[in-house]
Design an enzyme around this catalytic site. Structure first.
Site, mmCIF file in Angstrom:
data_model
loop_
_atom_site.group_PDB
_atom_site.id
_atom_site.type_symbol
_atom_site.label_atom_id
_atom_site.label_comp_id
_atom_site.label_asym_id
_atom_site.label_seq_id
_atom_site.Cartn_x
_atom_site.Cartn_y
_atom_site.Cartn_z
ATOM 1 N N ARG A 54 12.039 -5.442 4.452
ATOM 2 C CA ARG A 54 11.601 -4.043 4.382
ATOM 3 C C ARG A 54 12.489 -3.132 5.219
ATOM 4 N NH1 ARG A 54 5.579 -2.072 5.452
ATOM 5 N NH2 ARG A 54 5.805 -3.224 7.417
ATOM 6 N N ARG B 158 11.142 -1.536 10.867
ATOM 7 C CA ARG B 158 10.031 -1.214 11.759
ATOM 8 C C ARG B 158 9.963 -2.207 12.918
ATOM 9 N NH1 ARG B 158 4.779 0.016 8.096
ATOM 10 N NH2 ARG B 158 3.833 -1.309 9.703
ATOM 11 N N ARG C 175 -9.918 0.454 8.431
ATOM 12 C CA ARG C 175 -9.384 -0.853 8.737
ATOM 13 C C ARG C 175 -10.362 -1.708 9.524
ATOM 14 N NH1 ARG C 175 -3.809 -0.076 8.696
ATOM 15 N NH2 ARG C 175 -2.568 -1.836 9.353
ATOM 16 N N LYS D 50 0.841 -1.205 0.000
ATOM 17 C CA LYS D 50 0.000 0.000 0.000
ATOM 18 C C LYS D 50 0.873 1.251 0.000
ATOM 19 C CE LYS D 50 -2.173 -1.229 3.814
ATOM 20 N NZ LYS D 50 -1.494 -2.515 4.091
ATOM 21 N N ARG E 27 -0.336 -9.540 12.971
ATOM 22 C CA ARG E 27 -0.998 -8.490 12.179
ATOM 23 C C ARG E 27 -1.839 -9.104 11.062
ATOM 24 N NH1 ARG E 27 4.060 -5.366 10.486
ATOM 25 N NH2 ARG E 27 2.655 -4.145 9.189
HETATM 26 P P1 AP5 Z 1 4.753 -1.661 1.833
HETATM 27 O O1 AP5 Z 1 4.461 -0.779 0.673
HETATM 28 O O2 AP5 Z 1 5.469 -1.076 3.007
HETATM 29 O O3 AP5 Z 1 3.414 -2.407 2.319
HETATM 30 P P2 AP5 Z 1 2.170 -1.862 3.121
HETATM 31 O O4 AP5 Z 1 0.964 -2.496 2.525
HETATM 32 O O5 AP5 Z 1 2.195 -0.381 3.225
HETATM 33 O O6 AP5 Z 1 2.469 -2.572 4.527
HETATM 34 P P3 AP5 Z 1 2.358 -2.021 6.003
HETATM 35 O O7 AP5 Z 1 3.076 -3.039 6.861
HETATM 36 O O8 AP5 Z 1 2.789 -0.606 6.105
HETATM 37 O O9 AP5 Z 1 0.839 -2.148 6.234
HETATM 38 P P4 AP5 Z 1 0.100 -2.184 7.548
HETATM 39 O O10 AP5 Z 1 -1.264 -1.992 7.049
HETATM 40 O O11 AP5 Z 1 0.291 -3.372 8.401
HETATM 41 O O12 AP5 Z 1 0.822 -1.057 8.427
HETATM 42 P P5 AP5 Z 1 0.405 0.439 8.778
HETATM 43 O O13 AP5 Z 1 1.611 1.266 8.752
HETATM 44 O O14 AP5 Z 1 -0.780 0.837 7.990
HETATM 45 O O15 AP5 Z 1 5.551 -2.942 1.264
HETATM 46 C C1 AP5 Z 1 6.058 -3.932 2.139
HETATM 47 C C2 AP5 Z 1 7.476 -4.359 1.668
HETATM 48 O O16 AP5 Z 1 7.360 -5.068 0.432
HETATM 49 C C3 AP5 Z 1 8.413 -3.167 1.389
HETATM 50 O O17 AP5 Z 1 9.722 -3.514 1.755
HETATM 51 C C4 AP5 Z 1 8.315 -2.975 -0.134
HETATM 52 O O18 AP5 Z 1 9.505 -2.412 -0.677
HETATM 53 C C5 AP5 Z 1 8.094 -4.404 -0.605
HETATM 54 N N1 AP5 Z 1 7.266 -4.498 -1.820
HETATM 55 C C6 AP5 Z 1 6.199 -3.711 -2.175
HETATM 56 N N2 AP5 Z 1 5.650 -4.124 -3.342
HETATM 57 C C7 AP5 Z 1 6.397 -5.221 -3.724
HETATM 58 C C8 AP5 Z 1 6.329 -6.107 -4.858
HETATM 59 N N3 AP5 Z 1 5.397 -5.961 -5.825
HETATM 60 N N4 AP5 Z 1 7.211 -7.114 -4.909
HETATM 61 C C9 AP5 Z 1 8.166 -7.289 -3.948
HETATM 62 N N5 AP5 Z 1 8.280 -6.473 -2.864
HETATM 63 C C10 AP5 Z 1 7.414 -5.452 -2.755
HETATM 64 O O19 AP5 Z 1 -0.082 0.235 10.296
HETATM 65 C C11 AP5 Z 1 0.813 -0.091 11.326
HETATM 66 C C12 AP5 Z 1 0.048 -0.247 12.629
HETATM 67 O O20 AP5 Z 1 -0.579 0.996 12.980
HETATM 68 C C13 AP5 Z 1 -1.106 -1.251 12.610
HETATM 69 O O21 AP5 Z 1 -0.650 -2.556 12.871
HETATM 70 C C14 AP5 Z 1 -2.016 -0.691 13.703
HETATM 71 O O22 AP5 Z 1 -1.550 -1.028 14.979
HETATM 72 C C15 AP5 Z 1 -1.874 0.797 13.529
HETATM 73 N N6 AP5 Z 1 -2.871 1.370 12.589
HETATM 74 C C16 AP5 Z 1 -2.619 1.977 11.389
HETATM 75 N N7 AP5 Z 1 -3.749 2.358 10.786
HETATM 76 C C17 AP5 Z 1 -4.755 2.002 11.632
HETATM 77 C C18 AP5 Z 1 -6.175 2.118 11.563
HETATM 78 N N8 AP5 Z 1 -6.787 2.683 10.504
HETATM 79 N N9 AP5 Z 1 -6.908 1.622 12.611
HETATM 80 C C19 AP5 Z 1 -6.306 1.048 13.676
HETATM 81 N N10 AP5 Z 1 -4.968 0.909 13.803
HETATM 82 C C20 AP5 Z 1 -4.205 1.379 12.787
HETATM 83 ZN ZN ZN Z 2 2.451 1.000 4.856
#
Ligand code: AP5
Ligand code: ZN
Length: 216
Positions: A123, A156, A88, A13, A167
């Site tokens: 990552r 991270r 989410r 994402k 997660r």
């Molecule tokens: P990346 O682009 O970083 O993936 P992502 O989908 O953004 O993954 P996140 O881990 O950031 O998602 P998340 O939803 O768990 O975390 P968030 O920060 O929102 O890609 C991942 C890796 O793969 C990278 O190294 C990238 O380079 C690589 N990659 C990408 N595309 C690729 C491809 N095609 N092929 C190969 N490699 C590739 O949330 C974190 C925490 O915050 C949550 O756990 C929760 O506690 C809290 N939180 C956040 N939002 C909320 C909400 N709305 N409600 C409640 N809690 C929340």
């Molecule tokens: Zn992310």
């Protein structure tokens, strides 16, 4: 343009948000990045959120909805925005709908759990900007350093394998129902219904970007 990026942790994402936001000239609103900034700043919200995030759980709906409402009231959101990691839960999606915040398109990035566990280990992130790298698939120009600022990249705290699995479990239980929520709304149609598109998130990063832009 108002877009929601939906998908499991590690689906790409944040990676795809960068391309889409540039393409449409809209800001990326990542609730994860906002929470990590609060953790880094050591605010009371950040201290509270850190415990939940490190355990792989979700921060409370009220806190998240408050953060997002405040953010989209800012002037740079006047022409649209991209939500990355929000909504989410059904409660968060209902809050958007009840506030009358219309969404043009929901983009689901689909990746299997096992691919995700493998991806997360490689990552690396730039904490200041939220820019995302991968040791193999998206390496920085200089090892360990952000391309733009030259500042150090970090892993991270929630990318340990056991936390990633937690997660993923939370995703399947609480977030995955949004696939049905938005796809059925899109099928039913109606004036304020968003479009719903699903893309395969496997393969090259640029290839996934092309799939999304073609679908939109
Ligand atoms: P990346 O682009 O970083 O993936 P992502 O989908 O953004 O993954 P996140 O881990 O950031 O998602 P998340 O939803 O768990 O975390 P968030 O920060 O929102 O890609 C991942 C890796 O793969 C990278 O190294 C990238 O380079 C690589 N990659 C990408 N595309 C690729 C491809 N095609 N092929 C190969 N490699 C590739 O949330 C974190 C925490 O915050 C949550 O756990 C929760 O506690 C809290 N939180 C956040 N939002 C909320 C909400 N709305 N409600 C409640 N809690 C929340
Ligand atoms: Zn992310």
């Amino acid at each position: 343009m108002r877009i929601i990026l939906l998908g499991p942790p590690g689906a790409g994402k944040g990676t795809q948000a960068a391309t889409l936001c540039q393409h449409y000239g809209i800001p990326q609103i990542s609730t994860g990045d906002m929470l990590r900034a609060a953790v880094k700043a050591g605010t009371p919200l950040g201290q509270e959120a850190k415990k939940v995030m490190d355990a792989g759980g979700l921060v409370s709906d009220d806190i998240i909805i408050g953060l997002v409402k405040e953010r989209i009231a800012e002037p740079d959101c006047a022409n649209g925005f991209l939500f990355d990691g929000f909504p989410r839960t059904i409660a968060q999606a209902d809050a958007l709908r009840n506030e009358g915040i219309r969404i043009d398109a929901v983009v689901e990035i689909a990746v299997d759990d096992e691919d995700i566990v493998a991806r997360m280990a490689g990552r690396r992130c730039h904490p200041g900007s939220g820019r995302v790298y991968h040791l193999e698939h998206a390496p920085p120009k200089e090892p360990g350093k952000d391309d733009i600022t030259g500042e150090p990249l970090v892993q991270r705290d929630d990318d340990r394998e056991d936390t990633v699995r937690k997660r993923l479990a939370v995703y399947h239980e609480q977030t995955r129902p949004l696939v049905e929520y938005y796809s059925s709304w899109a099928r039913e149609g109606g004036e304020d219904a968003p479009r719903y598109v699903t893309v395969d998130g496997r393969g090259d990063i640029d290839e996934v970007s092309r799939r999304i832009l073609n679908a939109l």
